[in-house]
Motif scaffolding. Structure first.
Motif, PDB file in Angstrom:
ATOM      1  N   ARG A 214     -15.241  -8.138   0.808  1.00  0.00           N
ATOM      2  CA  ARG A 214     -15.274  -6.805   1.467  1.00  0.00           C
ATOM      3  C   ARG A 214     -16.014  -5.939   0.566  1.00  0.00           C
ATOM      4  NH1 ARG A 214     -10.848  -3.344   1.214  1.00  0.00           N
ATOM      5  NH2 ARG A 214      -9.125  -4.942   1.408  1.00  0.00           N
ATOM      6  N   ASN A 216     -16.739  -2.057  -0.056  1.00  0.00           N
ATOM      7  CA  ASN A 216     -15.904  -0.708   0.001  1.00  0.00           C
ATOM      8  C   ASN A 216     -17.213   0.392  -0.297  1.00  0.00           C
ATOM      9  OD1 ASN A 216     -13.361  -1.949   0.867  1.00  0.00           O
ATOM     10  ND2 ASN A 216     -13.361  -2.297  -1.497  1.00  0.00           N
ATOM     11  N   TYR A 218     -17.436   4.446  -0.855  1.00  0.00           N
ATOM     12  CA  TYR A 218     -16.868   5.681  -0.496  1.00  0.00           C
ATOM     13  C   TYR A 218     -17.770   6.889  -0.737  1.00  0.00           C
ATOM     14  CZ  TYR A 218     -13.267   2.364  -2.048  1.00  0.00           C
ATOM     15  OH  TYR A 218     -12.418   1.166  -2.414  1.00  0.00           O
ATOM     16  N   LEU A 230      -8.796   4.333  -0.899  1.00  0.00           N
ATOM     17  CA  LEU A 230      -8.445   3.275  -0.580  1.00  0.00           C
ATOM     18  C   LEU A 230      -6.868   3.288  -0.829  1.00  0.00           C
ATOM     19  CD1 LEU A 230      -8.726   0.439   0.997  1.00  0.00           C
ATOM     20  CD2 LEU A 230      -8.945  -0.585  -1.066  1.00  0.00           C
ATOM     21  N   HIS A 233      -1.831  -0.497  -2.634  1.00  0.00           N
ATOM     22  CA  HIS A 233      -1.680  -1.627  -1.827  1.00  0.00           C
ATOM     23  C   HIS A 233      -1.739  -2.670  -3.191  1.00  0.00           C
ATOM     24  CE1 HIS A 233      -5.960  -1.673  -2.518  1.00  0.00           C
ATOM     25  NE2 HIS A 233      -5.791  -3.118  -2.431  1.00  0.00           N
ATOM     26  N   ASP A 235      -2.859  -6.954  -3.442  1.00  0.00           N
ATOM     27  CA  ASP A 235      -3.876  -7.886  -2.561  1.00  0.00           C
ATOM     28  C   ASP A 235      -2.976  -9.133  -1.850  1.00  0.00           C
ATOM     29  OD1 ASP A 235      -5.683  -6.111  -3.036  1.00  0.00           O
ATOM     30  OD2 ASP A 235      -6.799  -7.171  -4.756  1.00  0.00           O
ATOM     31  N   LEU A 242     -13.420  -8.121  -8.554  1.00  0.00           N
ATOM     32  CA  LEU A 242     -14.135  -6.884  -7.861  1.00  0.00           C
ATOM     33  C   LEU A 242     -15.022  -6.586  -8.836  1.00  0.00           C
ATOM     34  CD1 LEU A 242     -12.273  -3.618  -6.878  1.00  0.00           C
ATOM     35  CD2 LEU A 242     -13.789  -3.535  -8.693  1.00  0.00           C
ATOM     36  N   LEU A 252     -10.813   3.179  -9.478  1.00  0.00           N
ATOM     37  CA  LEU A 252      -9.938   2.144  -9.219  1.00  0.00           C
ATOM     38  C   LEU A 252      -8.767   2.729 -10.143  1.00  0.00           C
ATOM     39  CD1 LEU A 252      -8.690  -0.425  -8.340  1.00  0.00           C
ATOM     40  CD2 LEU A 252      -9.976  -1.765 -10.066  1.00  0.00           C
ATOM     41  N   HIS A 291      -2.530  -0.960  -6.651  1.00  0.00           N
ATOM     42  CA  HIS A 291      -3.642  -0.239  -7.099  1.00  0.00           C
ATOM     43  C   HIS A 291      -4.122   0.437  -5.828  1.00  0.00           C
ATOM     44  CE1 HIS A 291      -4.913  -4.217  -5.695  1.00  0.00           C
ATOM     45  NE2 HIS A 291      -6.159  -3.996  -5.341  1.00  0.00           N
ATOM     46  N   ALA A 293      -7.593   3.400  -4.864  1.00  0.00           N
ATOM     47  CA  ALA A 293      -8.785   4.034  -5.132  1.00  0.00           C
ATOM     48  C   ALA A 293      -8.893   5.118  -4.759  1.00  0.00           C
ATOM     49  CB  ALA A 293     -10.488   3.287  -4.282  1.00  0.00           C
ATOM     50  N   ARG A 301     -19.247   5.838  -4.232  1.00  0.00           N
ATOM     51  CA  ARG A 301     -19.049   4.745  -5.171  1.00  0.00           C
ATOM     52  C   ARG A 301     -18.883   3.514  -4.177  1.00  0.00           C
ATOM     53  NH1 ARG A 301     -13.731   2.493  -6.111  1.00  0.00           N
ATOM     54  NH2 ARG A 301     -13.827   1.301  -8.065  1.00  0.00           N
ATOM     55  N   SER A 303     -17.540  -0.811  -4.193  1.00  0.00           N
ATOM     56  CA  SER A 303     -17.114  -1.952  -4.674  1.00  0.00           C
ATOM     57  C   SER A 303     -17.267  -3.108  -3.973  1.00  0.00           C
ATOM     58  CB  SER A 303     -15.654  -1.550  -5.128  1.00  0.00           C
ATOM     59  OG  SER A 303     -14.874  -1.500  -4.196  1.00  0.00           O
ATOM     60  N   VAL A 305     -15.807  -6.923  -3.138  1.00  0.00           N
ATOM     61  CA  VAL A 305     -14.407  -7.628  -3.653  1.00  0.00           C
ATOM     62  C   VAL A 305     -14.365  -8.803  -2.670  1.00  0.00           C
ATOM     63  CG1 VAL A 305     -11.965  -6.998  -3.456  1.00  0.00           C
ATOM     64  CG2 VAL A 305     -13.596  -5.026  -3.755  1.00  0.00           C
ATOM     65  N   PHE A 307     -11.754 -11.857  -1.914  1.00  0.00           N
ATOM     66  CA  PHE A 307     -10.394 -12.355  -2.180  1.00  0.00           C
ATOM     67  C   PHE A 307     -10.384 -13.839  -1.989  1.00  0.00           C
ATOM     68  CE2 PHE A 307     -10.866  -8.339   0.224  1.00  0.00           C
ATOM     69  CZ  PHE A 307      -9.821  -7.551  -0.469  1.00  0.00           C
TER      70      PHE A 307
HETATM   71  O1  LIG Z   1     -12.862   0.104  -4.560  1.00  0.00           O
HETATM   72  C1  LIG Z   1     -11.978  -0.363  -5.403  1.00  0.00           C
HETATM   73  O2  LIG Z   1     -11.853  -0.059  -6.839  1.00  0.00           O
HETATM   74  C2  LIG Z   1     -10.477  -0.790  -4.984  1.00  0.00           C
HETATM   75  C3  LIG Z   1     -10.761  -1.983  -3.891  1.00  0.00           C
HETATM   76  C4  LIG Z   1      -9.480  -2.652  -3.435  1.00  0.00           C
HETATM   77  O3  LIG Z   1      -8.516  -2.639  -4.183  1.00  0.00           O
HETATM   78  C5  LIG Z   1      -9.596  -3.798  -2.463  1.00  0.00           C
HETATM   79  O4  LIG Z   1     -10.742  -3.847  -1.813  1.00  0.00           O
HETATM   80  O5  LIG Z   1      -8.622  -4.544  -2.229  1.00  0.00           O
END
Ligand SMILES: O=C(O)CCC(=O)C(=O)O
Ligand SMILES: COC(=O)C(/C=C/C1=C(C)CCCC1(C)C)=C/O[C@H]1C=C(C)C(=O)O1
Ligand SMILES: [Fe+2]
Length: 359
Positions: A214, A216, A218, A230, A233, A235, A242, A252, A291, A293, A301, A303, A305, A307
């Motif tokens: 994923r 992200n 921002y 974000l 939550h 994961d 990440l 983060l 955590h 964001a 920003r 990121s 990610v 999983f």
């Molecule tokens: O963008 C971030 O630093 C956090 C992303 C995150 O926690 C996620 O995608 O599950």
């Protein structure tokens, strides 16, 4: 995993955050504004420094002498038990490839909205471009645009959602994901050893592991104090990897000892966190850490990610070694496919999703 029936979901209009930002609104639309009691505190009010966050030198695990391997495994075990988050250096994911991922992802997010909407995340699904985890009209939205893809096994892929533009995007995601997959497999081996288990315990248990990515994005926000990038939550994965794009501001934050701690990331490092699956398997010895964001006033920003989780058919429950009189079993036996479905059909809300498995 079948999509949730579309007819049952009414999410209202979801503004694209990049498009919103283009108009430089003087006020933030109400749907993004958090209630007073959950707004992110200004960074100044956050106490703990993140400099203590453990850093694992992966090359010591894979190429070190016996003593180095041993002490790095202990460090890794300590990081998992006391932080749930750590950074990894010398992780063997090619640095040029990481740069290409950042470049391709950024290029994708910078495409005109009509182009990105060709890969629209349909309601009730989690792949494509849009905002996941929105299930009602009155739910607050995150200040974030997402693009998510299932990677492995092949059957979870939706080829229509793999962008043709930018031209290198799909190939870059493919190669990057192979390297990150190897990293996850290796880390799980050392995490297993650190727990006093066989090195292949997770590999054998997980079968053909599920992997998803994923991105992200921002955009800056004139009132970062009112919104979340974000929502808080944990994961649903076993491990999450990440990558924060170069030049991104700190964003983060992890919940440590009841305070939100901003994470200052080391250049070229990858951030790893323990997901709900490892919490269940270790009966809570290693916890998935909440955590979130936050966003920046002037800077965007990005990121990226990954999983990594067990195959859908795997039945999970705490490993016997972590259950005894002092540590009674905290989680029931469940099917990971069911958990995935539960995870992606609920809004992000701290660690609430894990209630699914709690006894
Ligand atoms: O963008 C971030 O630093 C956090 C992303 C995150 O926690 C996620 O995608 O599950
Ligand atoms: C927007 O999606 C997510 O944030 C997400 C979903 C990942 C998935 C896909 C994009 C394709 C199908 C598989 C899967 C559900 C993993 C987060 O993933 C977390 C949640 C679970 C559960 C997990 O294993 O990773
Ligand atoms: Fe996360």
């Amino acid at each position: 995993m079948a999509p949730v029936p579309i007819s049952s979901i009414k999410v209202g209009h979801i503004d694209d955050v990049q498009e919103l930002r283009k108009n430089r609104p003087k006020t933030i639309p109400e749907r993004f504004v958090r209630d007073m009691n959950e707004r992110p505190a200004p960074a100044m009010a956050l106490s703990l420094p993140s400099s203590d966050m453990p850093v694992i030198d992966f090359s010591k695990l894979t190429k070190g002498n016996t003593q180095q391997v041993h002490s790095e495994i202990l460090k890794l075990a300590d990081a998992c038990e006391n932080w749930g988050f750590f950074q990894v250096l010398n992780h063997e994911v090619d640095l040029t490839l990481m740069e290409s991922m950042e470049k391709s992802s950024r290029e994708f997010f910078m495409l005109p909205l009509e182009e990105k909407q060709k890969y629209h995340m349909a309601p009730g699904t989690v792949q494509g471009y849009g905002q996941a985890f929105v299930f009602s009209e009155d739910q607050k939205l995150d200040w974030c645009n997402m693009f998510a893809l299932g990677i492995e096994p092949q059957f979870i892929r939706n080829p229509n959602l793999w962008p043709k533009n930018p031209a290198t995007f799909s190939e870059t995601v493919e190669v990057y994901s192979r390297e990150v997959r190897k990293l996850c497999q290796n880390l799980l081996k050392y995490i297993g050893l650190g727990l006093g288990l066989e090195g292949d315990v997770f590999e054998k248990m997980f079968g053909m592991a599920v992997q998803a990515i994923r991105m992200n994005y921002y955009p800056p926000c004139s009132r970062p104090d009112l919104v979340f990038g974000l929502s808080p939550h944990s994961d649903g994965s076993a491990l999450t990897v990440l990558q924060q794009a170069k030049g991104s501001p700190v964003g983060l934050q992890i919940l440590k000892d009841k305070s939100w701690v901003p994470l200052q990331l080391i250049p070229n490092a990858l951030v790893i966190n323990i997901g709900d699956t490892i919490e269940v398997l270790t009966n809570g010895k290693y916890k998935s850490v909440e955590h979130r964001a936050v966003v920046h006033k002037d800077k965007d920003r990005l990121s990226i990610v990954t999983f990594y989780a067990p195959s859908y058919e795997v039945e999970l429950s705490p490993i016997q070694e972590f259950v005894d009189e002092e540590n009674p079993c905290k989680y029931r036996r469940y099917n990971h496919g069911e958990y995935s479905k539960h995870y992606v059909t609920n809004k992000l809300q701290g660690k609430k999703t894990l209630d699914f498995a709690k006894i």
